[in-house]
Design a protein around this motif. Structure first.
Motif, PDB file in Angstrom:
ATOM      1  N   THR A   1       0.829  -1.207   0.000  1.00 34.25           N
ATOM      2  CA  THR A   1       0.000   0.000   0.000  1.00 34.25           C
ATOM      3  C   THR A   1       0.860   1.251   0.000  1.00 34.25           C
ATOM      4  O   THR A   1       0.595   2.207  -0.749  1.00 34.25           O
ATOM      5  N   PHE A   2       1.903   1.265   0.813  1.00 29.46           N
ATOM      6  CA  PHE A   2       2.781   2.441   0.859  1.00 29.46           C
ATOM      7  C   PHE A   2       3.545   2.601  -0.450  1.00 29.46           C
ATOM      8  O   PHE A   2       3.803   3.727  -0.884  1.00 29.46           O
ATOM      9  N   LEU A   3       3.923   1.490  -1.085  1.00 25.00           N
ATOM     10  CA  LEU A   3       4.635   1.595  -2.356  1.00 25.00           C
ATOM     11  C   LEU A   3       3.744   2.103  -3.475  1.00 25.00           C
ATOM     12  O   LEU A   3       4.245   2.577  -4.509  1.00 25.00           O
ATOM     13  N   THR A   4       2.438   2.008  -3.296  1.00 26.27           N
ATOM     14  CA  THR A   4       1.502   2.447  -4.334  1.00 26.27           C
ATOM     15  C   THR A   4       1.190   3.935  -4.235  1.00 26.27           C
ATOM     16  O   THR A   4       0.767   4.543  -5.220  1.00 26.27           O
ATOM     17  N   TYR A   5       1.371   4.553  -3.083  1.00 24.96           N
ATOM     18  CA  TYR A   5       1.007   5.964  -2.911  1.00 24.96           C
ATOM     19  C   TYR A   5       1.685   6.877  -3.925  1.00 24.96           C
ATOM     20  O   TYR A   5       1.027   7.756  -4.505  1.00 24.96           O
ATOM     21  N   PRO A   6       3.000   6.767  -4.185  1.00 25.51           N
ATOM     22  CA  PRO A   6       3.605   7.692  -5.171  1.00 25.51           C
ATOM     23  C   PRO A   6       3.051   7.551  -6.574  1.00 25.51           C
ATOM     24  O   PRO A   6       3.191   8.481  -7.373  1.00 25.51           O
ATOM     25  N   MET A   7       2.406   6.425  -6.896  1.00 18.26           N
ATOM     26  CA  MET A   7       1.868   6.239  -8.241  1.00 18.26           C
ATOM     27  C   MET A   7       0.754   7.238  -8.553  1.00 18.26           C
ATOM     28  O   MET A   7       0.520   7.575  -9.722  1.00 18.26           O
ATOM     29  N   PHE A   8       0.062   7.712  -7.537  1.00 21.53           N
ATOM     30  CA  PHE A   8      -1.101   8.572  -7.759  1.00 21.53           C
ATOM     31  C   PHE A   8      -0.812  10.041  -7.467  1.00 21.53           C
ATOM     32  O   PHE A   8      -1.730  10.861  -7.519  1.00 21.53           O
ATOM     33  N   GLN A   9       0.439  10.396  -7.165  1.00 26.17           N
ATOM     34  CA  GLN A   9       0.715  11.769  -6.761  1.00 26.17           C
ATOM     35  C   GLN A   9       0.653  12.734  -7.939  1.00 26.17           C
ATOM     36  O   GLN A   9       0.076  13.824  -7.828  1.00 26.17           O
ATOM     37  N   ILE A  10       1.242  12.368  -9.071  1.00 28.95           N
ATOM     38  CA  ILE A  10       1.195  13.251 -10.241  1.00 28.95           C
ATOM     39  C   ILE A  10      -0.252  13.467 -10.705  1.00 28.95           C
ATOM     40  O   ILE A  10      -0.663  14.613 -10.931  1.00 28.95           O
ATOM     41  N   PRO A  11      -1.083  12.410 -10.868  1.00 26.74           N
ATOM     42  CA  PRO A  11      -2.498  12.673 -11.199  1.00 26.74           C
ATOM     43  C   PRO A  11      -3.209  13.529 -10.158  1.00 26.74           C
ATOM     44  O   PRO A  11      -4.083  14.336 -10.504  1.00 26.74           O
ATOM     45  N   ARG A  12      -2.827  13.372  -8.875  1.00 25.14           N
ATOM     46  CA  ARG A  12      -3.477  14.182  -7.840  1.00 25.14           C
ATOM     47  C   ARG A  12      -3.127  15.665  -8.017  1.00 25.14           C
ATOM     48  O   ARG A  12      -3.984  16.538  -7.870  1.00 25.14           O
ATOM     49  N   TYR A  13      -1.879  15.945  -8.359  1.00 26.54           N
ATOM     50  CA  TYR A  13      -1.493  17.332  -8.634  1.00 26.54           C
ATOM     51  C   TYR A  13      -2.257  17.881  -9.839  1.00 26.54           C
ATOM     52  O   TYR A  13      -2.680  19.052  -9.845  1.00 26.54           O
ATOM     53  N   ILE A  14      -2.423  17.058 -10.876  1.00 27.70           N
ATOM     54  CA  ILE A  14      -3.142  17.524 -12.072  1.00 27.70           C
ATOM     55  C   ILE A  14      -4.592  17.860 -11.727  1.00 27.70           C
ATOM     56  O   ILE A  14      -5.133  18.895 -12.145  1.00 27.70           O
ATOM     57  N   ILE A  15      -5.236  17.000 -10.940  1.00 23.81           N
ATOM     58  CA  ILE A  15      -6.628  17.262 -10.543  1.00 23.81           C
ATOM     59  C   ILE A  15      -6.711  18.526  -9.697  1.00 23.81           C
ATOM     60  O   ILE A  15      -7.616  19.361  -9.866  1.00 23.81           O
ATOM     61  N   THR A  16      -5.764  18.699  -8.770  1.00 22.55           N
ATOM     62  CA  THR A  16      -5.773  19.892  -7.923  1.00 22.55           C
ATOM     63  C   THR A  16      -5.600  21.159  -8.751  1.00 22.55           C
ATOM     64  O   THR A  16      -6.325  22.152  -8.555  1.00 22.55           O
TER      65      THR A  16
END
Length: 1208
Positions: free
Chosen positions: A379-394
């Motif tokens: 689960t912790f290794l998966t968190y960085p996978m969604f950071q760039i899309p999260r920035y784009i949405i923000t």
């Protein structure tokens, strides 16, 4: 200029003396001399990081020294012996220990050493490694990174301190200004005192009036100000600013949470595992730690700095300026590319390490840390996978609430565009990397290895189990049955199809794969696919009836060995059609590429792939198309967005046809167009190839010689252009032919000049004239013409090239001269297509084209090595284009009919139009034999009824009235129930048409009308789950209920063995219902083995991590299988909601279509392979009896009645 380096010789001699006396390691070693085969024994002494060597142990002066800092030491194998000495000498040399010291710069040659004892050599290697200070250099690098990080923090704090200092200075200035204003006001007040004293004598009524006026003025001002404030509060601008601020606050909270997650990942897992890897008995190696965590520590440092900047900006609220922070962050976000690219590999390494019990135990200890909150390392290794899309949405939300005149509007838009570009690059790299890893995973499964899978151009197409008929039995097919146990056991093969090769493997008892010694690796360029063996073939007589028409042949004709045939049996007709469609598509692509390669390669070294790559319109964005960086199976960039017209153009492009594009288009075309439009495009390509095919697809066919500088089009209306390439060779008829090669499904390319029906040999052509005529297209010929037979060899002496002079007066030559004069007008004739032109001389000449008629003059069939002139070459190109266009249309139709038969079953008008088009193709007199056979096969597949479909349907099972009476739960065995549950689940699952997976119809209000089969599958799942729960609750005593639970768990385990994971989930979900789960007394009677088995089953079908375990299990199992449909529906809903079908410019989002098609292909893979389970009506009647089902409320009431609630 100084040519030598001076050093302190006295100090060096002193160090040598210390080395002899106190050296870390001392002893005799053999040093290799400059000559390759001579070794000199020296006495070596190591002191700190300097290695001295002496001529002897008693020598006082060193013969030389080496500085070892930064070097590396590794063992080397013994050098090969050049002479044949005695056996004892050889053994002595083999026992010696060789190692080499490599220095860190190019100017120093490596130092090669050897010793007598292996233990002594290992000690020397360890001592040299310690003297190289490698560990100290690594620690220095780590400390330097931390130092840089601290320097950045100090600089940030300095900037903040300077800002605060400036603010204090500004405030001091403001205080002084206010003080001066107060002094001035006091002086004014003192001057006004005499006037105020005079006002005290005013009339009291006047004072009251002034007081009322003052009150009214104040009230009006307050009312007006209140109105202004209220209007602003209710204004869209204020609402937008409030939402913008809320978005920023949420982003800060999310960033803080993300930094905390990275902190736990690094300090709770990475650093402890590094320490564990350095222990005496490491449970994991340093390489595996690096592979699992990648650059997560660097990512944590980066986001800690970004988070500090965000908190500093929040302190300046309500003035929130964030754009400059993103400007600083953007250049450093490229570190995510490495993490995302290797994320899947990271999880694979972690899964492999978990096989080690010590590591698994240690990892569970780390995961038990309260800071982890029950989350696993994955689960912790998966968190960085969604950071760039999260920035784009923000940023998207911020821009939605940022006015266009805002000061940081442009900066935020720039940051958003850069993040989207980075996201696209990361997505494309992941897609390319996944394809390579898929090939490598298959290569690792094969014991012998397979070098062709190391080729990055190999793209995986499909895999599955087929049965190979042994060669010894092909002559005795009458004695072989499809259901034969020996044939199944001995002939079962695991087959893998790639774009260029076909692998056939056997699976051992341990699960490993072994390539067949003969015919294990088939090159598709040497293969011919035969759909139905000829009835005249002795080996194939009766095989169609015997094998149920499930067999097909692959004829392999290697150039350096004798041809052989591979006969394979598919489990079902759908599976056979799918395999044949994919194999033929790969073969056709290879041969079409080979055909064009030979057409374009005359004297030029430019190949077809280079020509396609040189066409900028195939990889550069335009107003109506946008590409990604990922290459498809044809090594052309994949389409990201495109208009419908460009998609149809790519579908009919004669240069290539990608399998993945064709699958994606046929799966999803109904989202952006209709079947009638697609069929109309194919019909136009066949009937009018020169006007329907875009100019960009025809330019390469009509390339002129590089020597031509003044070429021009005769008619400005011609849709074709001339390009400067070497002239292609003429179309000639080969003197040798092969009857097997003539039966190929596609236009045969002369890749093997030894045998072939269509021989496009390379010849040196003479220089072209200055003016190049526009190529022409011949009109449709009369139906009475004899078709061109390219498989017939011409060996008559009259046809030799030397007979050209003898045929000058031949009337056929005059006819061909007419053709030369009418070439320039052929394109205009075809584009107008009027009735009057059919009788024109141009049409008459075109009908007798030497490229299309068997009556071609001999002097045009065979030419001298000087080559063909431009007119003859243009005619050859016309023939190739027409045949290639026909071949492309037949390929698309064959794929459409074989893989998407439901389109024609539900649309009778479409079916009739396709039948009419195929009949029109059959009436073409110039149709090649292989094209005619392919057309007949498509017609046969489209015209045959489904009367021979042996598949059961759920409605037929329900409506059976002559079945015996259903048995009860106690009399049925677990095996019988598991098999029949699997049969019913697969019948329901395979009945879903793939059209229902488009558009999220199962989530609409009219879902029962739009997706009836998906809803029927969901209802069947609920009914089976309710039956399990109802059967358990029907028993009054505890023991009977416990026995029922154990039996159902056994049924679920058998379903797992049968790969029916839908059935496993049906049973486990029933056992987890509150009415069953709360029965503590009943569960106390259940054995520990059953509980452990149930936990294992639940873990397999758990929804955690988007059904991670179930996906991995399905990836490793072979069909037939029944997956859980809800997993795929969730994926499709995520894709549908996350991305639109069309862009703002109206282009089709083809990347989304590709993701949808990938999921549908996986579903259909499991739909097409059926189980070989005999239907037992007595069992299915029990399973489908809805009278046994109890509703949810009644179940819970029964549960409370059986075991009442304990008082609080």
């Amino acid at each position: 200029m100084q040519k030598s380096v001076r050093y302190n010789e006295g100090h060096a001699l002193y160090l040598a003396f210390l080395a002899r006396k106190e050296g870390t390691k001392r002893g005799f070693l053999s040093k290799k001399a400059a000559e390759a085969s001579r070794w000199h024994e020296k006495w070596f002494a190591l002191y700190q990081n300097v290695l001295f060597y002496f001529e002897g142990e008693q020598s006082g002066r060193p013969a030389g020294m080496y500085l070892l800092e930064g070097c590396s030491c590794e063992r080397t194998p013994a050098p090969p012996r050049t002479g044949a000495g005695p056996g004892g000498g050889r053994d002595a040399l083999d026992k010696q220990y060789y190692f080499t010291v490599l220095f860190g710069h190019e100017g120093q040659k490596p130092l090669e050493l050897r010793c007598e004892e292996e233990q002594d050599g290992k000690e020397w290697m360890e001592a040299i490694h310690q003297a190289s200070y490698a560990d100290i250099l690594i620690e220095r690098e780590v400390l330097m990174q931390k130092y840089i990080h601290l320097v950045q923090i100090v600089e940030t704090e300095k900037i903040a301190a300077n800002q605060l200092r400036h603010q204090l200075e500004d405030q001091d200035t403001e205080i002084e200004r206010l003080k001066s204003e107060i002094v001035a006001l006091n002086k004014t007040k003192e001057r006004m005192r005499p006037y105020q004293s005079n006002q005290e004598d005013e009339d009291p009524d006047i004072k009251k009036i002034k007081k009322v006026q003052s009150f009214m003025r104040g009230w009006l001002c307050r009312r007006k100000w209140k109105t202004i404030v209220q209007d602003y509060i209710c204004s869209p601008h204020a609402e937008s600013m409030r939402k913008r601020n809320q978005i920023v606050f949420t982003m800060v909270e999310a960033e803080s949470e993300y930094v905390h997650q990275l902190y736990i990942l690094v300090n709770g897992f990475l650093r402890p595992l590094r320490m564990a890897a350095s222990s005496k008995k490491p449970p994991i190696s340093h390489d595996d730690v690096s592979s699992i965590f990648l650059n997560s520590e660097t990512i944590m440092f980066l986001h800690e700095i970004f988070h500090q900047g965000l908190k500093a900006r929040i302190a300046n609220w309500p003035t929130l300026i964030l754009a400059d922070l993103f400007d600083i962050l953007l250049p450093m976000l490229n570190i995510y590319q490495e993490f995302v690219r290797n994320h899947q590999y990271s999880l694979q390494v972690l899964a492999n390490c978990k096989q080690n019990r010590d590591f698994d135990k240690l990892l569970k200890q780390y995961e038990a840390n309260p800071a982890c909150e029950g989350r696993m390392l994955e689960t912790f290794l998966t968190y960085p996978m969604f950071q760039i899309p999260r920035y784009i949405i923000t940023l998207h939300e911020l821009l939605a609430h940022t006015p266009h005149e805002h000061v940081e509007r442009k900066s935020l838009e720039f940051a958003k565009s850069k993040l989207e570009e980075l996201s696209r690059v990361m997505h494309d790299e992941v897609s390319d990397t996944e394809n390579i890893r898929k090939n490598l995973a298959i290569e690792r499964m094969i014991v012998e290895g397979c070098d062709i899978l190391l080729d990055t151009s190999q793209t995986f197409i499909r895999q599955g189990s087929l049965i190979q008929v042994p060669s010894v039995e092909r002559g005795k097919l009458s004695k072989v049955r499809l259901g034969s146990l020996s044939l199944k056991k001995e002939g079962e093969r695991q087959c893998f199809l790639f774009t260029k090769h076909f692998l056939i493997c056997t699976r051992s008892s341990g699960g490993k794969l072994h390539l067949l010694k003969t015919g294990g690796v088939l090159s598709l360029i040497e293969c011919t696919l035969i759909e139905e063996p000829d009835a005249s073939d002795d080996d194939s007589k009766g095989s169609g009836h015997m094998f149920g028409h499930l067999d097909f042949k692959i004829v392999v004709e290697p150039p350096d060995s004798t041809p052989f045939t591979v006969v394979l049996l598919a489990p079902s007709r759908q599976e056979k059609a799918a395999w044949m469609s994919d194999i033929s598509q790969c073969v056709d692509n290879i041969r079409c590429n080979g055909l064009m390669t030979i057409v374009f390669e005359e004297n030029s070294k430019v190949t077809v792939p280079h020509m396609i790559k040189s066409d900028a319109r195939l990889h550069k964005d335009d107003t109506d198309i946008c590409f990604s960086k990922t290459l498809n199976s044809c090594k052309v960039p994949q389409i990201r967005y495109a208009s419908v017209e460009r998609l149809l153009e790519r579908l009919t492009d004669l240069r290539f046809l990608s399998i993945d594009f064709l699958n994606t288009f046929l799966h999803t075309y109904r989202i952006f167009t209709t079947a009638a439009v697609v069929l109309a495009k194919l019909s136009d390509i066949y009937k009018r190839p020169f006007t329907s095919i875009p100019v960009r697809s025809l330019e390469l066919f009509f390339a002129t010689s590089q020597n031509n500088r003044g070429e021009h089009l005769v008619d400005g209306k011609s849709p074709r252009l001339c390009r400067k390439f070497s002239s292609p060779p003429p179309l000639t008829v080969s003197r040798t032919s092969s009857p097997v090669r003539a039966r190929k499904l596609s236009l045969t390319s002369p890749l093997n000049s030894r045998i072939g029906a269509l021989d496009l040999t390379t010849s040196s052509s003479s220089s072209s004239p200055t003016t190049t005529h526009s190529p022409a297209a011949s009109p449709p010929p009369h139906t009475g013409k004899v078709p061109l037979d390219l498989s017939r060899g011409l060996s008559s002496p009259e046809q030799s090239p030397g007979s050209v002079e003898e045929n000058v007066d031949n009337p056929r030559v005059d006819l061909c001269n007419k053709l030369k004069r009418s070439i320039q007008r052929a394109t205009v004739l075809e584009s107008t297509s009027t009735a009057g032109v059919e009788g024109s001389p141009a049409t008459e000449a075109a009908e007798h084209s030497p490229c299309r008629s068997p009556s071609t003059p001999r002097h045009l069939r065979y030419r001298q090595p000087g080559g063909f002139n431009n007119t003859e070459r243009t005619c050859d190109k016309e023939f190739i284009i027409r045949r290639t266009a026909t071949n492309r249309v037949l390929n698309v139709l064959r794929h459409w009919v074989s893989k998407h038969a439901q389109d024609f079953e539900l649309n009778n008008e479409l079916k009739m139009n396709v039948l009419n088009l195929l009949e029109e193709v059959l009436r073409d007199p110039d149709l090649l034999p292989q094209e005619r056979k392919a057309t007949a096969n498509i017609l046969r597949a489209l015209s045959q009824d489904d009367q021979d479909d042996i598949h059961l349907k759920l409605e037929d099972i329900i409506q059976m009235t002559d079945c015996p009476k259903a048995e009860c739960f106690e009399t049925l065995s677990a095996m019988e129930m598991a098999e029949q549950i699997t049969l019913l689940d697969h019948i329901v699952f395979r009945s879903i048409p793939y059209e229902e997976f488009l558009g999220q119809g199962w989530m609409k209000l009219d879902k029962n009308e739009r997706t009836p089969y998906i809803m029927k599958t969901s209802q069947h799942f609920n009914d089976m789950s309710n039956l399990v729960a109802s059967q358990i609750m029907n028993y009054a005593d505890v023991s009977s209920r416990a026995n029922a639970i154990e039996k159902w768990v056994a049924v679920a385990d058998i379903c797992r063995c049968l790969h029916n994971y839908n059935g496993v989930l049906e049973i486990t979900s029933a056992l987890n219902r509150s009415a069953i789960y709360r029965l503590k007394k009943t569960w106390a009677k259940v054995s520990k083995q059953t509980k452990a088995l149930m936990d294992k089953l639940q873990k397999t079908v758990s929804s955690e991590g988007r059904f991670k375990n179930l996906r991995e299990t399905l990836k490793n199992c072979n069909p037939p299988a029944v997956p859980y449909l809800g997993m795929y529906l969730t994926d499709l809903a995520f894709i549908e909601e996350g991305t639109p079908n069309f862009t703002e410019e109206g282009l089709v989002n083809f990347s989304k279509m590709r993701m949808i098609s990938h999921i549908i292909r996986e579903i259909r893979q499991f739909q097409q392979t059926s189980y070989r389970i005999t239907h037992q009506p007595k069992v299915t009647q029990y399973l489908l009896d809805k009278a046994l089902i109890i509703d949810e409320d009644t179940l819970y009431e029964l549960s409370l009645k059986i075991e009442p609630r304990l008082p609080a």
